[in-house]
Design a protein around this motif. Structure first.
Motif, mmCIF file in Angstrom:
data_model
loop_
_atom_site.group_PDB
_atom_site.id
_atom_site.type_symbol
_atom_site.label_atom_id
_atom_site.label_comp_id
_atom_site.label_asym_id
_atom_site.label_seq_id
_atom_site.Cartn_x
_atom_site.Cartn_y
_atom_site.Cartn_z
ATOM 1 N N LEU A 143 -37.587 47.013 4.687
ATOM 2 C CA LEU A 143 -37.715 46.268 3.432
ATOM 3 C C LEU A 143 -37.361 47.180 2.260
ATOM 4 O O LEU A 143 -37.915 48.269 2.121
ATOM 5 N N LEU A 144 -36.430 46.713 1.433
ATOM 6 C CA LEU A 144 -36.058 47.446 0.220
ATOM 7 C C LEU A 144 -36.289 46.540 -0.987
ATOM 8 O O LEU A 144 -35.619 45.516 -1.146
ATOM 9 N N ILE A 145 -37.264 46.885 -1.800
ATOM 10 C CA ILE A 145 -37.523 46.131 -3.034
ATOM 11 C C ILE A 145 -36.564 46.655 -4.096
ATOM 12 O O ILE A 145 -36.677 47.805 -4.547
ATOM 13 N N ASN A 146 -35.623 45.818 -4.498
ATOM 14 C CA ASN A 146 -34.547 46.242 -5.401
ATOM 15 C C ASN A 146 -34.847 45.856 -6.853
ATOM 16 O O ASN A 146 -35.693 45.009 -7.118
ATOM 17 N N LYS A 147 -34.135 46.492 -7.755
ATOM 18 C CA LYS A 147 -34.205 46.215 -9.195
ATOM 19 C C LYS A 147 -35.601 46.501 -9.754
ATOM 20 O O LYS A 147 -36.143 45.705 -10.537
ATOM 21 N N ILE A 148 -36.168 47.656 -9.356
ATOM 22 C CA ILE A 148 -37.509 47.998 -9.847
ATOM 23 C C ILE A 148 -37.488 48.450 -11.301
ATOM 24 O O ILE A 148 -38.538 48.716 -11.891
ATOM 25 N N ASP A 149 -36.285 48.538 -11.887
ATOM 26 C CA ASP A 149 -36.180 48.896 -13.304
ATOM 27 C C ASP A 149 -36.321 47.679 -14.215
ATOM 28 O O ASP A 149 -36.330 47.817 -15.443
ATOM 29 N N LYS A 150 -36.475 46.498 -13.628
ATOM 30 C CA LYS A 150 -36.649 45.297 -14.443
ATOM 31 C C LYS A 150 -37.968 45.360 -15.206
ATOM 32 O O LYS A 150 -38.986 45.782 -14.648
ATOM 33 N N PRO A 151 -37.979 44.906 -16.452
ATOM 34 C CA PRO A 151 -39.239 44.929 -17.207
ATOM 35 C C PRO A 151 -40.313 44.030 -16.596
ATOM 36 O O PRO A 151 -41.502 44.279 -16.750
ATOM 37 N N ASP A 152 -39.895 42.955 -15.907
ATOM 38 C CA ASP A 152 -40.862 42.016 -15.304
ATOM 39 C C ASP A 152 -41.041 42.260 -13.813
ATOM 40 O O ASP A 152 -41.461 41.369 -13.077
ATOM 41 N N GLN A 153 -40.705 43.473 -13.343
ATOM 42 C CA GLN A 153 -40.839 43.766 -11.911
ATOM 43 C C GLN A 153 -42.304 43.667 -11.477
ATOM 44 O O GLN A 153 -43.220 44.010 -12.221
ATOM 45 N N ARG A 154 -42.521 43.209 -10.259
ATOM 46 C CA ARG A 154 -43.866 43.095 -9.685
ATOM 47 C C ARG A 154 -43.775 43.512 -8.218
ATOM 48 O O ARG A 154 -44.119 42.757 -7.302
ATOM 49 N N ALA A 155 -43.267 44.732 -8.020
ATOM 50 C CA ALA A 155 -42.914 45.211 -6.686
ATOM 51 C C ALA A 155 -44.059 45.114 -5.688
ATOM 52 O O ALA A 155 -43.866 44.677 -4.542
ATOM 53 N N ASN A 156 -45.266 45.492 -6.092
ATOM 54 C CA ASN A 156 -46.393 45.480 -5.151
ATOM 55 C C ASN A 156 -46.740 44.063 -4.708
ATOM 56 O O ASN A 156 -47.042 43.824 -3.536
ATOM 57 N N GLU A 157 -46.688 43.109 -5.642
ATOM 58 C CA GLU A 157 -46.928 41.704 -5.283
ATOM 59 C C GLU A 157 -45.862 41.217 -4.312
ATOM 60 O O GLU A 157 -46.160 40.479 -3.357
ATOM 61 N N VAL A 158 -44.603 41.595 -4.560
ATOM 62 C CA VAL A 158 -43.499 41.138 -3.707
ATOM 63 C C VAL A 158 -43.653 41.672 -2.287
ATOM 64 O O VAL A 158 -43.380 40.966 -1.316
ATOM 65 N N VAL A 159 -44.119 42.916 -2.142
ATOM 66 C CA VAL A 159 -44.361 43.464 -0.804
ATOM 67 C C VAL A 159 -45.382 42.602 -0.065
ATOM 68 O O VAL A 159 -45.214 42.287 1.120
ATOM 69 N N ASP A 160 -46.439 42.189 -0.762
ATOM 70 C CA ASP A 160 -47.456 41.319 -0.143
ATOM 71 C C ASP A 160 -46.860 39.972 0.242
ATOM 72 O O ASP A 160 -47.180 39.420 1.300
ATOM 73 N N GLU A 161 -45.974 39.428 -0.620
ATOM 74 C CA GLU A 161 -45.312 38.158 -0.312
ATOM 75 C C GLU A 161 -44.480 38.280 0.958
ATOM 76 O O GLU A 161 -44.476 37.381 1.820
ATOM 77 N N VAL A 162 -43.753 39.395 1.070
ATOM 78 C CA VAL A 162 -42.900 39.593 2.248
ATOM 79 C C VAL A 162 -43.767 39.745 3.498
ATOM 80 O O VAL A 162 -43.433 39.201 4.557
ATOM 81 N N LEU A 163 -44.886 40.448 3.390
ATOM 82 C CA LEU A 163 -45.792 40.595 4.533
ATOM 83 C C LEU A 163 -46.302 39.225 4.990
ATOM 84 O O LEU A 163 -46.358 38.937 6.195
ATOM 85 N N GLU A 164 -46.666 38.376 4.023
ATOM 86 C CA GLU A 164 -47.100 37.014 4.360
ATOM 87 C C GLU A 164 -45.988 36.252 5.064
ATOM 88 O O GLU A 164 -46.229 35.511 6.020
ATOM 89 N N LEU A 165 -44.749 36.447 4.589
ATOM 90 C CA LEU A 165 -43.609 35.774 5.213
ATOM 91 C C LEU A 165 -43.424 36.252 6.651
ATOM 92 O O LEU A 165 -43.171 35.454 7.551
ATOM 93 N N PHE A 166 -43.539 37.559 6.881
ATOM 94 C CA PHE A 166 -43.447 38.103 8.243
ATOM 95 C C PHE A 166 -44.481 37.430 9.148
ATOM 96 O O PHE A 166 -44.174 37.043 10.279
#
Length: 610
Positions: A120-143
């Motif tokens: 898993l590569l969370i991309n565009k972490i330089d975005k001002p509205d990035q929520r990388a940690n939440e997205v990792v949890d979303e992907v885990l739920e999807l798995f």
């Protein structure tokens, strides 16, 4: 011979797949720094999306890494599925702000089903509205939703800015290049170097065509060695073993195909010499054939008729106009585009029924044809129905995910409900409402323009084929009628000004028009036959206030996709190298009335029989 690893980059549209592959190429010193090397096709550059999957390779330490850049659009999902079969692992790219999208679910489900362990590569972490940690949890739920096994659930997580060629092991990491990603790939993939000693086994996952050496099969060598001039057997789609001979062998070095005498297990190669090779077939050792299971190619879900252009303006722009020209071009497309199906219409001289995976899949073909000098008329896209074991009518359903500001959510929900949609999820993401629906594919034909208008351009809609379900019933058609020219000639500003008071025009002054051509959209539901060539009468009398300035209303210039989405069953899109026009199937008003009466009688008779 070197250690060979095969990877694919998978994600939804605009997550940064091609940008990441470009960074691979530049940081491995395979190519000089460039902008979007992978999206090299003219249409890809214009649209900013990947349409065709592409192979390349890089050298990192003593490893050769073959990389496949895959399309992100749902219409090319069958191609993504085939490509995933050839790789050892996939890099699942997810936008740090957008999070999981419908296409993410599709490509991940295919990867997990094939037993791959994704990175898993969370991309565009330089975005001002990035929520990388939440997205990792979303992907885990999807798995977990997709029934991933324990090993797959232990996926490595990386964070990156593909545009800058940076990948980090954590958000606080100070890495300034792709080294963490390279090291993770090597750690993730276990290479069996003994496979070169086993009998040849290569499966074709993609096709290409060369004007000099013919059809090319692209695939992975799972076992053994393949040599130039080697006698082999091919396990074909009919389940037969057929003797063949390999002509040329090519491997990827950077973006180039390089001819070699011999290629080894685990490599992705291109072979020539088998003129009828197709997707899913296995090339085996002639003495010890070990065929792999055939790859099932997903069936088309949408079709449209490609017709000979018979308008009064036929032949003004294009070079290729006849049925034979169209047939030759479609046959050439079938050489490499296995998601396409072509069959002649009842009157073979009129044209062909062409079926594909969606509007974009078919419109890309049409756009390429018009750029090559073809003239063609096409009908409204239609979904392809099926019948289940009980004989019930089944239709394709799309999974639609929409992110929209709250003030427009009510309008969208009401519209999708009217289109026989079924809401499956609703929540809040990034201060916007995220809505998930299952909607009939036919209800979404032409919806994109309405969606943009309803959300004032602030909404995002992503869709992917979900399944076949029972027929949902009749749907409302287009609300607006059209303006139909009753004469041949040149459009005048005076006429267009008067008509624009009653609707929206599709043409500008001085545009050539013909009888039966659609020149605008009526604000009401009925069609109007109009004269767009009428000019203001000239007199010798001048009076105060009689000379008013001509002011034209808004003019809509339709793209090919807009035109295909707009037309109804009794209309066609005329496509030429220089023009896209809308027209009625029957140009003469009397012929249209007769045809309408016949359709009405047939519909009445059918309803009585039912």
């Amino acid at each position: 011979m070197s250690k060979i690893i095969n990877i694919a980059v998978i994600a939804h549209v605009d997550a940064g797949k091609s940008t990441l592959v470009d960074a691979f190429l530049t940081q491995s010193h395979t190519l000089e720094a460039s902008n979007q090397i992978m999206d090299s096709n003219d249409l890809e550059k214009e649209r900013g999306i990947t349409i065709y999957s592409k192979n390349c390779s890089i050298q990192y330490k003593d490893y050769k890494i073959n990389i496949v850049d895959t399309p992100g659009h749902a219409d090319f999902s069958s191609e993504v599925e085939r490509i995933i079969r050839t790789v050892d692992t996939v890099i699942l790219l997810v936008d740090s702000a957008e999070g999981v999208m419908p296409q993410t679910r599709f490509v991940l489900s295919k990867s997990l089903a094939l037993g791959l362990n994704p990175i898993l590569l969370i991309n565009k972490i330089d975005k001002p509205d990035q929520r990388a940690n939440e997205v990792v949890d979303e992907v885990l739920e999807l798995f977990m939703d997709l029934d991933a096994n324990n090993q797959q659930l232990e996926f490595p997580v990386l964070y990156g800015i593909a545009k800058q060629g940076i990948v980090k092991k954590s958000l606080d990491d100070d890495s300034q290049d792709l080294t963490p990603l390279f090291d993770t790939i090597i750690k993730q993939v276990k290479i069996d170097e003994n496979l070169v000693n086993e009998p040849l086994q290569m499966q074709v996952s993609n096709l290409a065509y060369d004007d000099y050496i013919g059809r090319l099969g692209i695939g992975r060598i799972y076992k053994g060695v393949i040599e130039e001039g080697q006698n082999v057997v091919v396990y074909n789609q009919q389940g037969e073993l057929v003797k063949k001979k390999i002509n040329k062998i090519f491997v990827y070095e950077g973006l180039n195909r390089v001819s070699v005498k011999k290629a080894y297990a685990n490599d992705i190669v291109v072979v020539s010499g088998i003129s009828d090779i197709t997707i899913g077939e296995t090339i085996c050792d002639e003495n010890n054939p070990e065929p792999l299971p055939l790859i099932e190619i997903e069936k088309p879900t949408m079709s449209m008729n490609f017709l000979v252009n018979k308008s009064p303006f036929a032949g003004q722009d294009g070079k290729y106009l006849t049925t034979r020209n169209i047939k030759d071009r479609l046959d050439k497309e079938l050489e490499v585009n296995v998601g396409l199906a072509v069959e002649p219409l009842e009157s073979a001289a009129d044209g062909f029924k062409v079926s594909g995976r969606g509007e974009l899949h078919l419109s890309i073909l049409l756009e390429n044809m018009r750029r090559e000098g073809y003239e063609i008329a096409v009908s409204k896209p239609e979904v392809i129905y099926e019948r289940n074991e009980d004989g019930k009518l089944m239709e394709p359903i799309e999974r639609v995910q929409i992110d929209v500001p709250e003030e427009y959510s009510g309008t969208i929900i009401n519209t999708l409900n009217n289109k026989k949609g079924e809401m499956i999820n609703m929540g809040t993401k990034n201060n916007q409402i995220r809505i998930e629906y299952l909607v009939p594919t036919r209800a979404l034909i032409g919806y994109n323009t309405q969606f943009i208008n309803d959300t004032h351009g602030e909404g995002i809609m992503v869709k992917v084929f979900d399944s076949y379900q029972k027929y949902k019933g009749e749907l409302p058609g287009r609300k607006n009628g059209v303006f139909i020219s009753q004469v041949n000639g040149e459009a005048m500003a005076y006429s267009l000004m008067n008509l624009s008071e009653r609707g929206t025009m599709f043409i500008t002054p001085k545009t050539p028009v013909y009888e039966g051509m659609i020149v605008g959209m009526n604000s009401r539901s009925n069609d109007l036959v109009v004269n767009p060539t009428k000019n203001k009468k000239l007199t010798n009398v001048r009076a105060s206030g009689t000379d008013e300035a001509i002011k034209l209303g808004t003019v809509i210039i339709m793209s090919l996709e807009d035109a295909l989405s707009f037309i109804e069953d009794d209309e066609l899109v005329e496509i030429t190298p220089l023009n896209i026009r809308l027209r009625k199937k029957y140009l003469n008003e009397i012929d249209r009335k007769k045809a309408h009466k016949e359709v009405k009688n047939e519909t009445t008779l059918t309803s009585k029989v039912d």
